[in-house]
Design a protein around this motif. Structure first.
Motif, PDB file in Angstrom:
ATOM      1  N   LYS A  93      -8.179  28.615 -13.678  1.00 38.17           N
ATOM      2  CA  LYS A  93      -8.985  27.840 -12.716  1.00 38.17           C
ATOM      3  C   LYS A  93      -8.394  27.950 -11.311  1.00 38.17           C
ATOM      4  N   LYS A  94      -9.281  27.861 -10.314  1.00 40.83           N
ATOM      5  CA  LYS A  94      -8.810  27.703  -8.939  1.00 40.83           C
ATOM      6  C   LYS A  94      -8.666  26.190  -8.737  1.00 40.83           C
ATOM      7  N   ILE A  95      -7.519  25.776  -8.259  1.00 39.89           N
ATOM      8  CA  ILE A  95      -7.230  24.331  -8.210  1.00 39.89           C
ATOM      9  C   ILE A  95      -7.009  23.856  -6.772  1.00 39.89           C
ATOM     10  N   MET A  96      -7.534  22.671  -6.464  1.00 40.98           N
ATOM     11  CA  MET A  96      -7.124  21.962  -5.254  1.00 40.98           C
ATOM     12  C   MET A  96      -6.321  20.760  -5.722  1.00 40.98           C
ATOM     13  N   TYR A  97      -5.048  20.706  -5.331  1.00 40.56           N
ATOM     14  CA  TYR A  97      -4.186  19.594  -5.733  1.00 40.56           C
ATOM     15  C   TYR A  97      -4.119  18.583  -4.581  1.00 40.56           C
ATOM     16  N   VAL A  98      -4.515  17.330  -4.865  1.00 42.68           N
ATOM     17  CA  VAL A  98      -4.502  16.307  -3.811  1.00 42.68           C
ATOM     18  C   VAL A  98      -3.691  15.094  -4.263  1.00 42.68           C
ATOM     19  N   PRO A  99      -3.111  14.307  -3.336  1.00 43.05           N
ATOM     20  CA  PRO A  99      -2.964  14.608  -1.914  1.00 43.05           C
ATOM     21  C   PRO A  99      -1.552  15.057  -1.572  1.00 43.05           C
ATOM     22  N   ASP A 100      -0.661  15.240  -2.565  1.00 41.27           N
ATOM     23  CA  ASP A 100       0.758  15.492  -2.264  1.00 41.27           C
ATOM     24  C   ASP A 100       1.051  16.994  -2.193  1.00 41.27           C
ATOM     25  N   LYS A 101       1.177  17.508  -0.982  1.00 38.40           N
ATOM     26  CA  LYS A 101       1.416  18.953  -0.814  1.00 38.40           C
ATOM     27  C   LYS A 101       2.715  19.377  -1.514  1.00 38.40           C
ATOM     28  N   ASN A 102       3.715  18.509  -1.521  1.00 42.05           N
ATOM     29  CA  ASN A 102       5.009  18.924  -2.086  1.00 42.05           C
ATOM     30  C   ASN A 102       4.948  19.124  -3.596  1.00 42.05           C
ATOM     31  N   LEU A 103       4.367  18.161  -4.286  1.00 47.03           N
ATOM     32  CA  LEU A 103       4.242  18.312  -5.744  1.00 47.03           C
ATOM     33  C   LEU A 103       3.306  19.486  -6.065  1.00 47.03           C
ATOM     34  N   GLY A 104       2.266  19.644  -5.248  1.00 45.99           N
ATOM     35  CA  GLY A 104       1.329  20.754  -5.447  1.00 45.99           C
ATOM     36  C   GLY A 104       2.022  22.108  -5.271  1.00 45.99           C
ATOM     37  N   VAL A 127      -3.343  23.123  -1.641  1.00 40.24           N
ATOM     38  CA  VAL A 127      -2.811  21.746  -1.585  1.00 40.24           C
ATOM     39  C   VAL A 127      -3.346  20.983  -0.382  1.00 40.24           C
ATOM     40  N   TRP A 128      -3.559  19.691  -0.583  1.00 44.52           N
ATOM     41  CA  TRP A 128      -3.942  18.770   0.502  1.00 44.52           C
ATOM     42  C   TRP A 128      -2.681  18.469   1.322  1.00 44.52           C
ATOM     43  N   PRO A 129      -2.810  18.256   2.639  1.00 47.41           N
ATOM     44  CA  PRO A 129      -1.573  18.101   3.436  1.00 47.41           C
ATOM     45  C   PRO A 129      -0.935  16.702   3.410  1.00 47.41           C
ATOM     46  N   GLY A 130      -1.039  15.972   2.310  1.00 47.25           N
ATOM     47  CA  GLY A 130      -0.412  14.646   2.237  1.00 47.25           C
ATOM     48  C   GLY A 130       1.029  14.732   1.755  1.00 47.25           C
ATOM     49  N   PHE A 131       1.747  13.633   1.882  1.00 46.59           N
ATOM     50  CA  PHE A 131       3.146  13.605   1.433  1.00 46.59           C
ATOM     51  C   PHE A 131       3.626  12.158   1.318  1.00 46.59           C
ATOM     52  N   CYS A 132       4.745  12.002   0.618  1.00 44.54           N
ATOM     53  CA  CYS A 132       5.409  10.695   0.551  1.00 44.54           C
ATOM     54  C   CYS A 132       6.440  10.660   1.667  1.00 44.54           C
ATOM     55  N   TYR A 133       6.339   9.651   2.536  1.00 45.76           N
ATOM     56  CA  TYR A 133       7.177   9.672   3.744  1.00 45.76           C
ATOM     57  C   TYR A 133       8.676   9.571   3.453  1.00 45.76           C
ATOM     58  N   ILE A 134       9.084   9.016   2.318  1.00 41.91           N
ATOM     59  CA  ILE A 134      10.543   8.935   2.081  1.00 41.91           C
ATOM     60  C   ILE A 134      11.087  10.235   1.485  1.00 41.91           C
ATOM     61  N   HIS A 135      10.327  10.865   0.598  1.00 47.37           N
ATOM     62  CA  HIS A 135      10.799  12.117   0.000  1.00 47.37           C
ATOM     63  C   HIS A 135      10.669  13.282   0.976  1.00 47.37           C
ATOM     64  N   LEU A 179     -12.681  14.424   1.111  1.00 48.51           N
ATOM     65  CA  LEU A 179     -12.608  15.129  -0.177  1.00 48.51           C
ATOM     66  C   LEU A 179     -14.012  15.541  -0.644  1.00 48.51           C
ATOM     67  N   LYS A 180     -14.982  14.682  -0.383  1.00 48.67           N
ATOM     68  CA  LYS A 180     -16.369  15.008  -0.766  1.00 48.67           C
ATOM     69  C   LYS A 180     -16.819  16.274  -0.021  1.00 48.67           C
ATOM     70  N   LEU A 203       0.832  -1.204   0.000  1.00 50.76           N
ATOM     71  CA  LEU A 203       0.000   0.000   0.000  1.00 50.76           C
ATOM     72  C   LEU A 203       0.864   1.249   0.000  1.00 50.76           C
ATOM     73  N   CYS A 204       0.412   2.291  -0.701  1.00 50.44           N
ATOM     74  CA  CYS A 204       1.146   3.569  -0.710  1.00 50.44           C
ATOM     75  C   CYS A 204       0.681   4.381   0.497  1.00 50.44           C
ATOM     76  N   ARG A 205       1.631   4.824   1.315  1.00 47.56           N
ATOM     77  CA  ARG A 205       1.247   5.581   2.518  1.00 47.56           C
ATOM     78  C   ARG A 205       0.647   6.935   2.158  1.00 47.56           C
ATOM     79  N   MET A 206       1.145   7.522   1.070  1.00 50.30           N
ATOM     80  CA  MET A 206       0.577   8.812   0.663  1.00 50.30           C
ATOM     81  C   MET A 206      -0.899   8.647   0.291  1.00 50.30           C
ATOM     82  N   ALA A 207      -1.215   7.567  -0.417  1.00 47.47           N
ATOM     83  CA  ALA A 207      -2.598   7.346  -0.859  1.00 47.47           C
ATOM     84  C   ALA A 207      -3.562   7.225   0.324  1.00 47.47           C
TER      85      ALA A 207
END
Ligand code: SF4
Length: 298
Positions: free
Chosen positions: A138-149, A162-170, A93-94, A81-85
């Motif tokens: 457009k106004k955008i919400m980027y999910v779930p990786d705050k860093n890429l966003g 941006v959503w406050p998610g992240f990849c734990y290794i990066h 999100l709904k 499983l991906c921890r970011m997901a």
């Protein structure tokens, strides 16, 4: 031998093995195709195999199933499983969408199918910039990786939340890691994945997805590189560039969930046709719309 048995079963069952660059080296070597999320999605959508053995994490196999619903998709280890997901839920999100109906939902491929089903378009680290460029007003919400966003926001200057998610290794990479390795290997170019924090990306010579890092290092005249993404990519980098040197930016760059699959698991999945991925039809249909939009725009 196990590898010969896998080859025999592949032929007998008309199966194909897809593997992500972050997989163990032995899995990359047994795969028919190794790539990043975008390339693997394309392969999954276009293959004429009856069975796809997907060596990656759950959301990748699920994406393959959505793109190839008539195929049997197997994930050799169900607990990959991906921890970011896991950092975003359908209900949250709904609720966000109900509260912010004016925001377009741009979703990283590293999400479960139910999140994709609530999205306007899906992106990968290879095509995120290209796709988001299509929506300057457009106004955008980027999910779930705050860093890429945040990286996209700083590069494009668009209105991106941006959503406050992240990849734990990066997420653990620091400016200090870059300074230390630059001192140790003077002259080496620093190539970093955009899942790293923005302040670290600002220290890089090149920012790109795994495939873009591989292409950059292969085409570059430089002979030595410092790599800021999962160690699995080093196998492909060395394979394509046997005379060049590669150093990992940090020893923590190894996703345990990407390393759960071994050759025995691939054999078992194929032989028993086990760990099949299923996606509820209503979710799959909505997620497919957002994925098809990505395919068209990338
Ligand atoms: S490396 Fe990060 S983003 Fe990729 S599967 Fe692992 S936790 Fe998820």
């Amino acid at each position: 031998m196990l590898i010969d048995e896998i080859k025999r079963l592949k032929k007998e069952k008309n199966a194909v093995i897809l593997a992500h660059f972050y997989q163990n080296a032995e899995i990359q070597d047994v795969a028919d195709f190794v790539g990043d999320s975008l390339a693997l999605s394309r392969q999954a959508a276009s293959t004429d195999a009856d069975i796809i053995v997907f060596c990656g994490v759950y959301f990748m196999a699920e994406t393959a199933k959505i793109l190839s619903p008539e195929k049997k998709v197997l994930l050799p280890k169900k607990n990959s499983l991906c921890r970011m997901a896991a950092m975003i839920s359908y209900d949250d999100l709904k609720e966000y969408k109900e509260d912010n109906p004016d925001r377009m939902i741009v979703t990283y491929v590293n999400t479960r199918a139910d999140i994709k089903s609530l999205s306007d378009v899906i992106v990968t680290s290879s095509n995120a910039e290209k796709i988001v460029k299509n929506f300057p007003d457009k106004k955008i919400m980027y999910v779930p990786d705050k860093n890429l966003g945040l990286y996209l926001k700083s590069k494009l200057g668009f209105d991106i939340d941006v959503w406050p998610g992240f990849c734990y290794i990066h997420e653990l990479l620091t400016i200090n890691d870059v300074k230390k390795l630059r001192n140790k290997y003077p002259g080496a170019l620093v190539l970093i994945h955009p899942e790293a924090p923005l302040q670290v990306l600002n220290e890089a010579d090149f920012v790109g997805s795994t495939k873009q890092i591989l292409d950059f290092a292969t085409k570059s005249d430089a002979q030595e590189f410092i790599i800021g993404t999962d160690e699995g990519i080093i196998h492909a980098l060395k394979k394509h560039n046997p005379d060049k040197k590669f150093h990992l930016l940090s020893s923590g760059l190894s996703c345990i969930n990407m390393k759960r699959i071994y050759v025995q698991d691939v054999y078992d999945a194929l032989a028993k046709e086990q760990h099949e991925i299923t996606v509820p039809k209503d979710i799959a249909l909505k997620a497919r719309v957002a994925l098809d939009r990505m395919m068209r725009l990338s």
